[in-house]
Design a protein around this motif. Sequence first.
Motif, PDB file in Angstrom:
ATOM      1  N   GLU A 388       0.840  -1.216   0.000  1.00 46.13           N
ATOM      2  CA  GLU A 388       0.000   0.000   0.000  1.00 46.13           C
ATOM      3  C   GLU A 388       0.862   1.249   0.000  1.00 46.13           C
ATOM      4  O   GLU A 388       0.558   2.255  -0.651  1.00 46.13           O
ATOM      5  N   LEU A 389       1.960   1.158   0.734  1.00 47.97           N
ATOM      6  CA  LEU A 389       2.871   2.313   0.826  1.00 47.97           C
ATOM      7  C   LEU A 389       3.482   2.615  -0.547  1.00 47.97           C
ATOM      8  O   LEU A 389       3.555   3.768  -0.983  1.00 47.97           O
ATOM      9  N   ILE A 390       3.884   1.559  -1.231  1.00 50.05           N
ATOM     10  CA  ILE A 390       4.469   1.734  -2.571  1.00 50.05           C
ATOM     11  C   ILE A 390       3.430   2.334  -3.525  1.00 50.05           C
ATOM     12  O   ILE A 390       3.712   3.253  -4.303  1.00 50.05           O
ATOM     13  N   GLU A 391       2.215   1.816  -3.421  1.00 50.29           N
ATOM     14  CA  GLU A 391       1.137   2.320  -4.281  1.00 50.29           C
ATOM     15  C   GLU A 391       0.942   3.826  -4.065  1.00 50.29           C
ATOM     16  O   GLU A 391       0.812   4.600  -5.013  1.00 50.29           O
ATOM     17  N   LYS A 392       0.970   4.202  -2.800  1.00 51.09           N
ATOM     18  CA  LYS A 392       0.807   5.629  -2.458  1.00 51.09           C
ATOM     19  C   LYS A 392       1.945   6.454  -3.036  1.00 51.09           C
ATOM     20  O   LYS A 392       1.742   7.539  -3.586  1.00 51.09           O
ATOM     21  N   LYS A 393       3.154   5.924  -2.877  1.00 48.62           N
ATOM     22  CA  LYS A 393       4.339   6.644  -3.374  1.00 48.62           C
ATOM     23  C   LYS A 393       4.244   6.852  -4.882  1.00 48.62           C
ATOM     24  O   LYS A 393       4.548   7.918  -5.402  1.00 48.62           O
ATOM     25  N   ILE A 394       3.833   5.786  -5.591  1.00 45.56           N
ATOM     26  CA  ILE A 394       3.737   5.888  -7.058  1.00 45.56           C
ATOM     27  C   ILE A 394       2.650   6.907  -7.437  1.00 45.56           C
ATOM     28  O   ILE A 394       2.858   7.764  -8.297  1.00 45.56           O
ATOM     29  N   THR A 395       1.507   6.820  -6.751  1.00 47.76           N
ATOM     30  CA  THR A 395       0.410   7.755  -7.060  1.00 47.76           C
ATOM     31  C   THR A 395       0.895   9.190  -6.919  1.00 47.76           C
ATOM     32  O   THR A 395       0.639  10.043  -7.773  1.00 47.76           O
ATOM     33  N   SER A 396       1.623   9.432  -5.835  1.00 48.28           N
ATOM     34  CA  SER A 396       2.040  10.819  -5.627  1.00 48.28           C
ATOM     35  C   SER A 396       3.159  11.228  -6.597  1.00 48.28           C
ATOM     36  O   SER A 396       3.189  12.371  -7.067  1.00 48.28           O
ATOM     37  N   ALA A 397       4.055  10.269  -6.931  1.00 52.66           N
ATOM     38  CA  ALA A 397       5.111  10.603  -7.902  1.00 52.66           C
ATOM     39  C   ALA A 397       4.497  10.926  -9.268  1.00 52.66           C
ATOM     40  O   ALA A 397       4.909  11.878  -9.939  1.00 52.66           O
ATOM     41  N   ILE A 398       3.492  10.159  -9.664  1.00 54.06           N
ATOM     42  CA  ILE A 398       2.845  10.403 -10.966  1.00 54.06           C
ATOM     43  C   ILE A 398       2.122  11.743 -10.937  1.00 54.06           C
ATOM     44  O   ILE A 398       2.219  12.548 -11.853  1.00 54.06           O
ATOM     45  N   ARG A 399       1.427  11.981  -9.832  1.00 52.18           N
ATOM     46  CA  ARG A 399       0.683  13.238  -9.731  1.00 52.18           C
ATOM     47  C   ARG A 399       1.611  14.441  -9.848  1.00 52.18           C
ATOM     48  O   ARG A 399       1.322  15.434 -10.513  1.00 52.18           O
ATOM     49  N   SER A 400       2.763  14.351  -9.165  1.00 51.47           N
ATOM     50  CA  SER A 400       3.641  15.523  -9.222  1.00 51.47           C
ATOM     51  C   SER A 400       4.292  15.646 -10.602  1.00 51.47           C
ATOM     52  O   SER A 400       4.627  16.738 -11.038  1.00 51.47           O
ATOM     53  N   GLU A 401       4.410  14.569 -11.335  1.00 54.83           N
ATOM     54  CA  GLU A 401       5.018  14.626 -12.668  1.00 54.83           C
ATOM     55  C   GLU A 401       4.036  15.142 -13.728  1.00 54.83           C
ATOM     56  O   GLU A 401       4.376  15.980 -14.547  1.00 54.83           O
ATOM     57  N   ILE A 402       2.799  14.629 -13.705  1.00 53.06           N
ATOM     58  CA  ILE A 402       1.867  15.005 -14.786  1.00 53.06           C
ATOM     59  C   ILE A 402       0.730  15.910 -14.328  1.00 53.06           C
ATOM     60  O   ILE A 402      -0.048  16.402 -15.140  1.00 53.06           O
ATOM     61  N   GLY A 403       0.611  16.104 -13.020  1.00 50.89           N
ATOM     62  CA  GLY A 403      -0.429  17.001 -12.506  1.00 50.89           C
ATOM     63  C   GLY A 403      -1.820  16.390 -12.492  1.00 50.89           C
ATOM     64  O   GLY A 403      -2.805  17.086 -12.314  1.00 50.89           O
ATOM     65  N   ILE A 404      -1.903  15.094 -12.704  1.00 51.49           N
ATOM     66  CA  ILE A 404      -3.209  14.422 -12.737  1.00 51.49           C
ATOM     67  C   ILE A 404      -3.146  13.190 -11.856  1.00 51.49           C
ATOM     68  O   ILE A 404      -2.111  12.528 -11.771  1.00 51.49           O
ATOM     69  N   ARG A 405      -4.282  12.871 -11.186  1.00 52.70           N
ATOM     70  CA  ARG A 405      -4.289  11.675 -10.340  1.00 52.70           C
ATOM     71  C   ARG A 405      -4.558  10.437 -11.180  1.00 52.70           C
ATOM     72  O   ARG A 405      -5.495  10.401 -11.972  1.00 52.70           O
ATOM     73  N   ALA A 406      -3.711   9.452 -11.008  1.00 54.10           N
ATOM     74  CA  ALA A 406      -3.936   8.190 -11.723  1.00 54.10           C
ATOM     75  C   ALA A 406      -4.228   7.117 -10.685  1.00 54.10           C
ATOM     76  O   ALA A 406      -3.744   7.169  -9.559  1.00 54.10           O
ATOM     77  N   GLU A 407      -5.060   6.162 -11.086  1.00 52.95           N
ATOM     78  CA  GLU A 407      -5.348   5.021 -10.228  1.00 52.95           C
ATOM     79  C   GLU A 407      -4.201   4.024 -10.427  1.00 52.95           C
ATOM     80  O   GLU A 407      -3.990   3.557 -11.548  1.00 52.95           O
ATOM     81  N   VAL A 408      -3.473   3.733  -9.352  1.00 50.31           N
ATOM     82  CA  VAL A 408      -2.317   2.843  -9.519  1.00 50.31           C
ATOM     83  C   VAL A 408      -2.674   1.420  -9.095  1.00 50.31           C
ATOM     84  O   VAL A 408      -3.265   1.207  -8.037  1.00 50.31           O
ATOM     85  N   THR A 409      -2.380   0.460  -9.948  1.00 47.94           N
ATOM     86  CA  THR A 409      -2.598  -0.945  -9.601  1.00 47.94           C
ATOM     87  C   THR A 409      -1.256  -1.664  -9.663  1.00 47.94           C
ATOM     88  O   THR A 409      -0.588  -1.634 -10.701  1.00 47.94           O
ATOM     89  N   LEU A 410      -0.866  -2.280  -8.558  1.00 50.48           N
ATOM     90  CA  LEU A 410       0.398  -3.025  -8.566  1.00 50.48           C
ATOM     91  C   LEU A 410       0.148  -4.433  -9.109  1.00 50.48           C
ATOM     92  O   LEU A 410      -0.867  -5.056  -8.794  1.00 50.48           O
ATOM     93  N   CYS A 411       1.047  -4.908  -9.929  1.00 50.82           N
ATOM     94  CA  CYS A 411       0.876  -6.257 -10.487  1.00 50.82           C
ATOM     95  C   CYS A 411       2.105  -7.111 -10.194  1.00 50.82           C
ATOM     96  O   CYS A 411       3.198  -6.593  -9.981  1.00 50.82           O
ATOM     97  N   GLU A 412       1.865  -8.399 -10.308  1.00 44.59           N
ATOM     98  CA  GLU A 412       2.938  -9.382 -10.101  1.00 44.59           C
ATOM     99  C   GLU A 412       4.037  -9.199 -11.136  1.00 44.59           C
ATOM    100  O   GLU A 412       3.744  -8.787 -12.263  1.00 44.59           O
ATOM    101  N   PRO A 413       5.258  -9.580 -10.797  1.00 47.92           N
ATOM    102  CA  PRO A 413       6.321  -9.507 -11.799  1.00 47.92           C
ATOM    103  C   PRO A 413       5.946 -10.326 -13.035  1.00 47.92           C
ATOM    104  O   PRO A 413       5.323 -11.384 -12.904  1.00 47.92           O
ATOM    105  N   GLU A 414       6.292  -9.809 -14.181  1.00 51.58           N
ATOM    106  CA  GLU A 414       6.073 -10.477 -15.471  1.00 51.58           C
ATOM    107  C   GLU A 414       4.606 -10.763 -15.799  1.00 51.58           C
ATOM    108  O   GLU A 414       4.301 -11.654 -16.581  1.00 51.58           O
TER     109      GLU A 414
END
Length: 435
Positions: A388-414
């Motif tokens: 959950e923490l990683i998901e939050k980090k990615i959401t906020s990194a994307i938001r600060s990069e593109i200025g839009i909120r994206a729904e982040v879904t973590l998936c299994e490797p490969e």
Amino acid sequence: MVWNEKAECMEKEEKEQMQLERLQNTVKKAYENVPFYTKKFDEAGITPDDIKTLKDIEKIPFTTKEDLRDTYPFGLFAVPDDEIVEIHSSSGTTGKPVVSGYTEKDLDIWGEVIARAINMANGKKHDRIQNAYGYGLFTGGFGIHHGASKFGATLIPISAGNTKRQIEILKDFQSTILTCTPSYALYLAESLEKAGVSLDEINLKSGIFGAEMWTEAMRKQLEEKLGILALNIYGLTEVMGPGVAIECPEKNGLHINDDHFYPEIIDPKTGASLEEGETGELVFTTLTRDGMPILRYRTKDLTSLIKGKCDCGRTTVRMTRITGRTDDMLKIKGVKVFPSQIEKALLNVEGTSGNYQIIVTRPDLLDEVEVKVEVSREVFSDEIRKLELIEKKITSAIRSEIGIRAEVTLCEPESLPRSEGKAVRVIDKRGLDKG
Ligand code: DLL
């Protein structure tokens, strides 16, 4: 009535003579004042004197998005800083945004081309324009603003978003012209229906919609739901902003303001010029800009040109509705987004594998973005809290990069699809390429 009959209805020969003189002047200015262009011309072995006919424009090397990135932020400005009075900006391909600088005269011309647009939308001085394009570095809000003041209509600078307030203003101020992205206009129309506001309670007669791809089907819906004439406006930050081209009520192509912006269509693969009617990449050369002249800028937008007089009487060259891009740029809620920006955001978060997929949908008329991100095996077997923490980090990194909120879904490797060639990074389910 045409706003500027002399410019918009000019005979071919006179127009071409004017374009040639303006082109020669622009080339000279760029060559003498912008080291980037001096170098480009020198490398190509040409000088401004080689531009003797309009066809000679083909001797000039293209300007690309990469060139804009390399000269970031002000490397293409052609006048001293004290003559630049406004700056706008939008996302660039990899990291650096695109910057555009305007002199007082440039702003006046920007106002002029938008005034032509308002006129085409059946505008009158007593009209109230509800300007729901975003204000800020984006060119939408301020572009329409400059145009409305040049035109002499009443401008309501409400900016984007806040649908409740938009509805209130539509009702209370009896706005007559709406300017915003077509997707937002459709959302607003549905919101009016949901709020039980009937067409009798509002007073809209037309809309000037652009900044993103849209379709004839969307136009039909907008015209029915809002009881308006819905027109398409095109533009880009690098060249000016909105107002490079706009439809007239004939809706038979967008009139390019070709006394200020010279269009060409090229084969995106070879760079060769294409004929009228052939679809290819749109290229623009500014003919009158002082602050930041730009020569043969490759827009990466796909369209074709229509020459000859329109039934409205205007003789300006027209372009058909944009149907796609030669790159992977997306417009989400009217904002430019490059997959490379998402990639950059992911680089800053530990535990991701670098594999991702962007899925764009329009479930309730507004754009939504889901970013599926593969995480490393160690992370994936970790406890939920850490994920959950990683998901939050990615959401906020994307938001600060593109200025839009994206729904982040973590998936299994490969787990994300691999392809043999270029990875399929973007799945756009909005169906906007259907024309
Ligand atoms: O979108 C300027 C604008 C603002 C145009 C308001 C119209 C209304 P940028 O953010 O630099 O500038 O994005 C420019 O958006 O190269 C096209 O790919 C796309 N675009 C703009 N207008 C249209 C349109 C503004 N009417 C990029 N149809 C361009 C399709 C459009 N695509």
